[in-house]
Design an enzyme around this catalytic site. Sequence first.
Site, short mmCIF file in Angstrom:
data_model
loop_
_atom_site.label_atom_id
_atom_site.label_comp_id
_atom_site.label_asym_id
_atom_site.label_seq_id
_atom_site.Cartn_x
_atom_site.Cartn_y
_atom_site.Cartn_z
N MET A 33 0.88 -1.24 0.16
CA MET A 33 0.02 -0.15 -0.04
C MET A 33 0.85 1.24 -0.12
SD MET A 33 -3.46 -0.99 2.09
CE MET A 33 -2.72 -0.55 3.53
N ALA A 35 4.14 3.80 0.99
CA ALA A 35 4.85 4.28 2.26
C ALA A 35 5.91 3.28 2.45
CB ALA A 35 3.92 4.41 3.53
N HIS A 40 9.78 -3.56 3.16
CA HIS A 40 9.25 -3.76 1.83
C HIS A 40 10.37 -4.00 1.18
CE1 HIS A 40 5.89 -1.27 3.32
NE2 HIS A 40 5.25 -1.79 2.78
N GLN A 66 -10.25 -2.69 2.46
CA GLN A 66 -9.99 -3.08 3.59
C GLN A 66 -9.80 -2.24 4.95
OE1 GLN A 66 -6.19 -3.91 1.53
NE2 GLN A 66 -5.32 -3.66 3.79
N LYS A 155 5.23 -10.17 8.97
CA LYS A 155 4.74 -9.18 10.20
C LYS A 155 3.23 -9.27 10.30
CE LYS A 155 4.47 -4.88 12.04
NZ LYS A 155 3.14 -4.38 11.23
N ASP A 156 2.53 -9.23 9.02
CA ASP A 156 0.97 -9.34 8.95
C ASP A 156 0.78 -10.67 8.93
OD1 ASP A 156 0.09 -6.46 9.12
OD2 ASP A 156 1.24 -6.50 7.37
N SER A 192 4.84 0.68 8.56
CA SER A 192 4.39 2.16 8.23
C SER A 192 3.84 2.94 9.46
CB SER A 192 3.41 2.10 6.93
OG SER A 192 3.86 1.26 6.03
O1 PAF Z 1 -0.19 -5.66 3.33
C1 PAF Z 1 -0.66 -4.72 2.64
O2 PAF Z 1 0.06 -3.79 2.53
C2 PAF Z 1 -1.82 -4.86 2.06
O3 PAF Z 1 -2.79 -5.63 2.91
C3 PAF Z 1 -2.09 -5.63 0.63
C4 PAF Z 1 -1.50 -7.03 0.92
C5 PAF Z 1 -1.27 -4.88 -0.03
C6 PAF Z 1 -3.61 -5.74 0.26
O4 PAF Z 1 -3.98 -4.37 -0.01
#
Ligand code: PAF
Length: 302
Positions: A33, A35, A40, A66, A155-156, A192
């Site tokens: 997303m 930032a 990343h 989301q 992390k997620d 972020s």
């Molecule tokens: O982890 C993220 O940045 C977002 O949830 C993703 C996977 C790009 C979906 O919008």
Amino acid sequence: MRVPVLAHSRAELIDLLAARRAVGERVALVPTMGALHEGHASLMRVARERVGSGPVVVSIFVNPMQFAAGEDLDRYPRTLEADLKLCEREGVDIVFAPSVDEVYPGGEPLVSVEPGRLATVLEGKTRPGHFRGVLTVVVKLFGLVRPDVAVFGQKDYQQLALIRRMVTDLCLGVDVVGAATQREPDGLALSSRNQFLDGEQRQQAVALSRTLRAAQEVSEYGTEVALDAARAELRQAEGVDLDYLVITATDLTELPAEVPAGTEARILIAARVGTTRLIDNLPITLGTSPEARVTEARKGAS
Ligand code: PAF
């Protein structure tokens, strides 16, 4: 360093990739997303390792689907110029940065991905609808990029687990890679959201990773001992408002009451520091100490 090609429309993206696919190259996708930070960058490096000289595509799209009303959609940082520089440094081939209309031409789609019961726990409990939005945009990005490999951060962790599950359950044929969480020297997971922390909160936020490490250090004695150690660490933390602290199976399902020695699991935490909600997690191996094995053997014998 090569300058990535910037595509704003689906048509440009599809054209760029068709040329690369025609010569048999494998395609990697890193959905983001924006930032962008060093976390990343590490995903981009993993993607590069996976496809060699094949194209690495980074998507930059703040996905409204989301975010619930009242969540930080408007506050979410948009930093395309800096993001492009980081992509250039990492040798990314294509940056796909579509508008909301390009991704959702008819508004919110009539058909979306139902993420199932694993999306109703942990993050999903406080963010109903969040994972429906995540999985829907990820499946759209898979449809547009048609990647061989897609890289997401550990992390997620719940997001990663749900994407893996979606790819398996819906036979999407994408190799999903979970890349290790990048951390500051004191252990704070890169995010972020860290930019929303003031100096004091930044110091307090390190309690999340300390809590997980405290559990990890004694995990050989089993789930309860690990959770007790984590809670003891948290009691010393100031300014941290805990949402959850749990140990689950690696696919996020519940662990059985008795876990065999050496079970790989995951410990996850979410907490608010000031107004910023932070999450973190670590792998954990349960019950491998000789004492734990003796206890288990006794239980088995009785
Ligand atoms: O982890 C993220 O940045 C977002 O949830 C993703 C996977 C790009 C979906 O919008």
